[in-house]
Write an enzyme that holds these catalytic residues in place. Structure first.
Site, mmCIF file in Angstrom:
data_model
loop_
_atom_site.group_PDB
_atom_site.id
_atom_site.type_symbol
_atom_site.label_atom_id
_atom_site.label_comp_id
_atom_site.label_asym_id
_atom_site.label_seq_id
_atom_site.Cartn_x
_atom_site.Cartn_y
_atom_site.Cartn_z
ATOM 1 N NE ARG A 159 -4.095 -1.622 13.894
ATOM 2 C CZ ARG A 159 -3.561 -0.455 13.521
ATOM 3 N NH1 ARG A 159 -2.261 -0.343 13.339
ATOM 4 N NH2 ARG A 159 -4.319 0.612 13.352
ATOM 5 N NE ARG A 194 -6.194 -7.759 -0.700
ATOM 6 C CZ ARG A 194 -7.185 -6.953 -0.377
ATOM 7 N NH1 ARG A 194 -8.290 -7.447 0.090
ATOM 8 N NH2 ARG A 194 -7.095 -5.647 -0.502
ATOM 9 N N GLY A 240 0.865 -1.184 0.000
ATOM 10 C CA GLY A 240 0.000 0.000 0.000
ATOM 11 C C GLY A 240 0.899 1.230 0.000
ATOM 12 N NE ARG A 241 -2.982 6.431 0.250
ATOM 13 C CZ ARG A 241 -4.090 5.774 0.581
ATOM 14 N NH1 ARG A 241 -4.073 4.852 1.522
ATOM 15 N NH2 ARG A 241 -5.231 6.043 -0.016
ATOM 16 C CB ILE A 242 2.935 2.352 4.841
ATOM 17 C CG1 ILE A 242 1.974 3.409 5.404
ATOM 18 C CG2 ILE A 242 4.142 2.193 5.767
ATOM 19 C CD1 ILE A 242 1.300 3.042 6.722
ATOM 20 C CD GLU A 296 -0.196 -2.850 20.055
ATOM 21 O OE1 GLU A 296 -0.702 -1.709 20.100
ATOM 22 O OE2 GLU A 296 0.321 -3.314 19.027
ATOM 23 C CG HIS A 344 0.808 0.709 17.835
ATOM 24 N ND1 HIS A 344 -0.296 -0.111 17.789
ATOM 25 C CD2 HIS A 344 0.792 1.384 16.646
ATOM 26 C CE1 HIS A 344 -0.938 0.069 16.653
ATOM 27 N NE2 HIS A 344 -0.298 0.971 15.938
ATOM 28 C CB ILE A 345 5.961 4.967 18.432
ATOM 29 C CG1 ILE A 345 7.225 4.111 18.152
ATOM 30 C CG2 ILE A 345 5.632 4.997 19.918
ATOM 31 C CD1 ILE A 345 8.512 4.748 18.663
ATOM 32 N N GLY A 346 4.455 3.898 15.250
ATOM 33 C CA GLY A 346 4.685 4.083 13.807
ATOM 34 C C GLY A 346 4.459 5.499 13.314
#
Ligand code: DGY
Length: 322
Positions: free
Chosen positions: A239, A179, A157-159, A268, A287-289
């Protein structure tokens, strides 16, 4: 006429909210760092036309069904697995997320995890801080090279694209699995598509960036880790539940892969007794993306604009379904 009521499930900076108060009646949960209790969320949802939610809030069918006036849930995250989108569709509630504004920040963090795990940065910092630093020696804290190695990205995807760009700057050989094939991205970035098993078995680094769905839950299991190179480093910035953590732990213990960099976990927050924290070859982050001040502010602003657009009848900017 009464202003539409918006409930925000965390305390957010007032300077970002104030311009919206003219048109909306806005209330926020009192805490910046503690999630809103379920009962409070239920009570507020019943009164609200709009909710601004965090990934820690479970917006399930029961909540949506009970909130008769609810028209939009604006999630302050690109991922929205905390929201029952099918139920939202059923009750005609719009759901929005925050794509684009966090892409580069999350890609920076993902690549940081890769570099940190590869070059054993956490161990090295602890070594200096712990007063262990003795004479220089040839293989002291020697890690793995990143440049010119093969990177497999699962989820383009974008990331994924933004991570690929960073990797190309390190002269990495970048392949991806998705996919659906993205031929325009392949041409634009000069990267290759590979089937899952080929990518998994041949990559030096495997980065997971797929959204959490019923299909991707525990996508990374003991079979996937067994198929990876024993020198491979695995990075997860999507995730936690996409990875079977017990299987990851077993693979690391058995030396089936070399290390891991993790920003997300099955449950978490993790406790300090979590077995992955005891492993020197695993880098764990909370979880600091997307956690830069600029990006978090942009995520809040986009969420508010989504609420404004939808509630004033101009349409939400980034709905997750149409
Ligand atoms: C997201 O936006 O989904 C991120 O996980 C939040 O940092």
């Amino acid at each position: 006429m009464e202003k539409p009521y918006i409930f925000i499930t965390r305390k957010l900076p007032e300077n970002l909210i104030e311009e919206f108060r003219e048109q909306f009646d806005i209330k926020m949960w009192e805490s910046e760092d503690q999630p809103v209790p379920r009962k409070v969320l239920e009570d507020e949802a019943v009164k609200a036309q709009g909710l601004l939610t965090m990934l820690t809030d479970q917006v399930d069918e029961e909540l949506i069904n009970s909130a008769e006036d609810l028209r939009i849930v604006a999630n302050m995250a690109v991922g929205y697995d905390n929201i029952d989108v099918e139920a939202a569709k059923k009750y005609n509630v719009t759901v929005t997320n925050t794509p684009e504004v966090l892409t580069d920040t999350t890609a920076d963090l993902t690549f940081t995890l890769l570099l940190t795990a590869a070059r054993r940065i956490v161990e090295a910092v602890d070594y200096v801080k712990g007063g262990e630093w003795g004479p220089w020696s040839p293989f002291l804290l020697a890690g793995s090279d990143v440049h010119h190695k093969k990177l497999g990205i699962i989820g383009m995807g974008r990331i994924g694209e933004a991570v690929a760009k960073r990797a190309l700057g390190f002269d990495m050989d970048v392949v991806y699995y998705n996919r659906s094939r993205k031929e325009e991205v392949e041409k634009k970035l000069n990267i290759r598509y590979e089937e899952w098993s080929e990518l998994i078995a041949s990559s030096d680094y495997v980065i997971c960036l797929v959204p959490l769905t019923d299909q991707t839950k525990h996508l990374f299991n003991n079979q996937a880790f067994k198929e990876m190179k024993d020198s491979a480093i695995f990075v997860n910035a999507s995730r936690g539940p996409v990875v079977n953590e017990q299987h990851l732990l077993e693979a690391l213990r058995a030396g089936e892969i070399r290390g891991a960099g993790l920003d997300v976990f099955e449950e978490e927050p993790i406790s300090s007794a979590h077995p992955l924290l005891a492993m020197d070859n695993v880098v764990c982050l909370p979880h600091i993306g997307s956690a830069s001040t600029e990006t978090r502010e942009a995520m809040i602003e986009l969420s508010l604009k989504n609420l404004e657009g939808h509630l004033l009848g101009n349409g939400a900017l980034t709905p997750v379904y149409s």
